[in-house]
Motif scaffolding. Structure first.
Motif, mmCIF file in Angstrom:
data_model
loop_
_atom_site.group_PDB
_atom_site.id
_atom_site.type_symbol
_atom_site.label_atom_id
_atom_site.label_comp_id
_atom_site.label_asym_id
_atom_site.label_seq_id
_atom_site.Cartn_x
_atom_site.Cartn_y
_atom_site.Cartn_z
ATOM 1 N N LEU A 124 6.490 6.697 9.948
ATOM 2 C CA LEU A 124 7.523 5.971 9.212
ATOM 3 C C LEU A 124 7.430 4.471 9.487
ATOM 4 C CD1 LEU A 124 10.101 6.103 7.457
ATOM 5 C CD2 LEU A 124 11.410 6.345 9.578
ATOM 6 N N LEU A 125 7.219 4.113 10.742
ATOM 7 C CA LEU A 125 7.084 2.702 11.110
ATOM 8 C C LEU A 125 5.850 2.080 10.470
ATOM 9 C CD1 LEU A 125 8.016 2.942 14.908
ATOM 10 C CD2 LEU A 125 9.456 2.127 13.035
ATOM 11 N N ALA A 126 4.754 2.866 10.421
ATOM 12 C CA ALA A 126 3.513 2.374 9.801
ATOM 13 C C ALA A 126 3.725 2.120 8.304
ATOM 14 C CB ALA A 126 2.387 3.386 10.016
ATOM 15 N N ASN A 127 4.413 3.040 7.642
ATOM 16 C CA ASN A 127 4.679 2.879 6.208
ATOM 17 C C ASN A 127 5.603 1.700 5.920
ATOM 18 O OD1 ASN A 127 3.339 5.050 4.610
ATOM 19 N ND2 ASN A 127 4.390 6.359 6.073
ATOM 20 N N LEU A 128 6.582 1.484 6.792
ATOM 21 C CA LEU A 128 7.466 0.332 6.631
ATOM 22 C C LEU A 128 6.674 -0.973 6.735
ATOM 23 C CD1 LEU A 128 10.615 1.463 8.679
ATOM 24 C CD2 LEU A 128 10.516 1.010 6.216
ATOM 25 N N GLY A 129 5.702 -0.981 7.651
ATOM 26 C CA GLY A 129 4.848 -2.163 7.800
ATOM 27 C C GLY A 129 4.016 -2.413 6.551
ATOM 28 N N MET A 130 3.455 -1.351 5.959
ATOM 29 C CA MET A 130 2.645 -1.497 4.750
ATOM 30 C C MET A 130 3.491 -1.934 3.563
ATOM 31 S SD MET A 130 -0.216 1.536 4.809
ATOM 32 C CE MET A 130 0.885 2.895 5.123
ATOM 33 N N LEU A 131 4.705 -1.356 3.434
ATOM 34 C CA LEU A 131 5.587 -1.740 2.338
ATOM 35 C C LEU A 131 5.970 -3.215 2.426
ATOM 36 C CD1 LEU A 131 8.112 1.208 1.838
ATOM 37 C CD2 LEU A 131 6.335 0.444 0.279
ATOM 38 N N LYS A 132 6.213 -3.684 3.645
ATOM 39 C CA LYS A 132 6.574 -5.086 3.837
ATOM 40 C C LYS A 132 5.442 -6.009 3.386
ATOM 41 C CE LYS A 132 8.299 -8.349 7.272
ATOM 42 N NZ LYS A 132 8.658 -8.572 8.714
ATOM 43 N N LEU A 133 4.199 -5.597 3.629
ATOM 44 C CA LEU A 133 3.043 -6.402 3.222
ATOM 45 C C LEU A 133 2.853 -6.399 1.710
ATOM 46 C CD1 LEU A 133 0.457 -5.368 5.977
ATOM 47 C CD2 LEU A 133 1.450 -7.644 5.666
ATOM 48 N N LEU A 134 3.062 -5.236 1.077
ATOM 49 C CA LEU A 134 2.768 -5.090 -0.347
ATOM 50 C C LEU A 134 3.927 -5.479 -1.269
ATOM 51 C CD1 LEU A 134 0.888 -1.652 -0.301
ATOM 52 C CD2 LEU A 134 -0.137 -3.912 -0.603
ATOM 53 N N HIS A 135 5.149 -5.462 -0.741
ATOM 54 C CA HIS A 135 6.319 -5.678 -1.602
ATOM 55 C C HIS A 135 6.296 -6.995 -2.392
ATOM 56 C CE1 HIS A 135 10.388 -5.161 -3.078
ATOM 57 N NE2 HIS A 135 10.653 -6.390 -2.695
ATOM 58 N N PRO A 136 5.924 -8.123 -1.782
ATOM 59 C CA PRO A 136 5.963 -9.384 -2.541
ATOM 60 C C PRO A 136 5.089 -9.405 -3.787
ATOM 61 C CG PRO A 136 5.780 -9.825 -0.189
ATOM 62 C CD PRO A 136 5.549 -8.357 -0.373
ATOM 63 N N SER A 137 3.996 -8.612 -3.804
ATOM 64 C CA SER A 137 3.079 -8.659 -4.947
ATOM 65 C C SER A 137 3.067 -7.383 -5.779
ATOM 66 C CB SER A 137 1.652 -8.946 -4.455
ATOM 67 O OG SER A 137 1.250 -7.998 -3.494
ATOM 68 N N GLN A 138 3.979 -6.424 -5.482
ATOM 69 C CA GLN A 138 3.930 -5.136 -6.191
ATOM 70 C C GLN A 138 4.298 -5.246 -7.662
ATOM 71 O OE1 GLN A 138 6.577 -2.821 -7.159
ATOM 72 N NE2 GLN A 138 8.328 -4.102 -6.638
ATOM 73 N N GLY A 139 4.971 -6.324 -8.056
ATOM 74 C CA GLY A 139 5.306 -6.489 -9.459
ATOM 75 C C GLY A 139 4.286 -7.305 -10.233
ATOM 76 N N GLN A 140 3.204 -7.721 -9.565
ATOM 77 C CA GLN A 140 2.230 -8.613 -10.197
ATOM 78 C C GLN A 140 1.178 -7.890 -11.027
ATOM 79 O OE1 GLN A 140 2.600 -11.960 -10.093
ATOM 80 N NE2 GLN A 140 4.487 -11.523 -8.977
ATOM 81 N N SER A 141 0.906 -6.624 -10.703
ATOM 82 C CA SER A 141 -0.089 -5.873 -11.478
ATOM 83 C C SER A 141 0.209 -4.389 -11.386
ATOM 84 C CB SER A 141 -1.506 -6.150 -10.960
ATOM 85 O OG SER A 141 -1.740 -5.473 -9.748
#
Length: 297
Positions: A126-143
C-alpha cells in the motif's frame, strides 16, 4: 517551448521513479505470496507486474509520441500513446481472467493461508502504491497513456487495501475463503476501470467525434455565419487526447470573412484549434452540384 520540454522531462522522470518502486515491490510480493500461500497476494503481485509493463510501455510510447512529424507521418506519432493505452488496458482484462479462474478453483478447494504475513506484505505494498500515485498524479491527465498507467497503479492500491483486509480476517479468524473472495472483487474493479480506457482508445482510433462535442451543433454554428449558404463534408475527430481536429467545406460569398469568423468561433466555442476549411463559391458549387446530379442520373 521550454515549458513543454520541462513538462515532458518531469513526466518521464515520474515514470522512471514509479517503475523502480513497482519492480522492487513486485519481487517482495511474489516472495511473500509464495511463503504465505496467498492467491490474493500473488494476484496483487501479478497486477504489480502489469504495472511494470504499463510503466515501461508508457516510457517507450512517451518517447515515440514526441518524435517530430515527417512527410510520411504528417500527424506525427501522437497516437502511439493511444495504442499504448489500449495494449495496457487489454492486458488487465487478460490478467483478470487468469485471477478469476484461480479464485473459482480455490472456492472449491480452499488452501491454508498465512494471514499475518499477507497483512505485513500488503501494508508495505500500500505504501509503495501511494508513492507511485504521488509521482504519476501530476501528469495523469496529460495523456491517455499516462492515464492507463495511473489506473493500473490505482487499481493495485485498492487491491492492496483488499489484501490487507483479507490478511487481517485470515490472521484472526482463519477463514481461508476470504482470499479468493477478495481476488474476485479486485478483478471486478480492474475490469471497470480499464474498460473506460479501452472505450476511449477505440473511439480515438476509429476517429469518432470527441465526447462533449455535438457535430450537429457545430454545423448549425457554421451555417449561421454571415454569407454561409451551406456546410458539408464536416468531420470532427481526435488526433490525440488533447488535439481535436476539424475539416469542412463551406459555401460562401465572402471567403475571407467566412474563414476568419469560422476560425474564431470554433476556437472560442469548441476549443478546436486544428482546423482545415475549404470555402467554395456559390456559383461554382451549384454548377458542380448540377453536374453531379446529371451523372447520377
Amino acid at each position: 517551448m521550454n515549458h513543454q520540454c520541462n513538462h515532458s522531462h518531469a513526466h518521464i522522470k515520474a515514470f522512471h521513479g514509479a517503475l523502480w518502486i513497482a519492480v522492487i515491490f513486485m519481487v517482495v510480493e511474489v516472495i511473500g505470496g509464495w511463503l504465505a500461500n496467498s492467491l490474493a497476494l500473488i494476484s496483487d503481485a501479478l497486477h504489480m507486474f502489469t504495472d511494470v509493463g504499463a510503466l515501461l510501455l508508457g516510457l517507450i510510447v512517451s518517447k515515440i509520441a514526441h518524435r517530430p512529424t515527417t512527410p510520411n507521418m504528417s500527424f506525427g506519432y501522437q497516437r502511439a500513446e493511444v495504442l499504448g493505452a489500449l495494449v495496457s488496458a487489454v492486458s488487465l482484462w487478460v490478467l483478470s481472467g487468469v485471477l478469476t479462474y484461480e479464485a473459482v478453483h480455490r472456492f472449491f478447494n480452499p488452501e491454508p493461508v498465512e494471514g499475518k504475513l499477507v497483512f505485513i506484505v500488503a501494508t508495505v505494498g500500500l505504501l509503495a502504491n501511494l508513492g507511485m500515485l504521488k509521482l504519476l498524479h501530476p501528469s495523469q491527465g496529460q495523456s491517455l497513456n499516462t492515464k492507463a498507467a495511473y489506473l493500473h497503479v490505482l487499481g493495485d492500491l485498492l487491491g492492496s487495501v483488499g489484501v490487507i483486509l483479507s490478511g487481517l480476517i485470515l490472521w484472526f479468524t482463519g477463514w481461508n475463503l476470504i482470499d479468493p473472495i477478495f481476488t474476485v472483487l479486485f478483478t471486478l474493479f480492474i475490469l471497470r476501470g480499464s474498460w473506460q480506457v479501452i472505450r476511449e482508445s477505440i473511439s480515438i482510433l476509429m476517429e469518432s467525434t470527441p465526447t462533449g462535442i455535438d457535430p450537429t451543433a457545430v454545423k448549425r454554428t457554421l451555417s449561421a455565419l454571415p454569407g454561409v449558404q451551406e456546410v458539408h463534408d464536416l468531420h470532427i475527430w481526435t488526433a490525440s487526447i488533447h488535439k481535436i481536429a476539424l475539416s469542412a467545406h463551406l459555401v460562401s460569398e465572402n471567403p475571407t470573412l467566412t474563414l476568419t469568423l469560422a476560425q474564431e468561433i470554433l476556437e472560442k466555442t469548441y476549443t478546436i484549434r486544428h482546423i482545415t476549411l475549404q470555402v467554395e463559391d456559390p456559383k461554382s458549387f451549384k454548377s458542380r452540384y448540377c453536374y453531379d446530379c446529371q451523372n447520377n442520373l
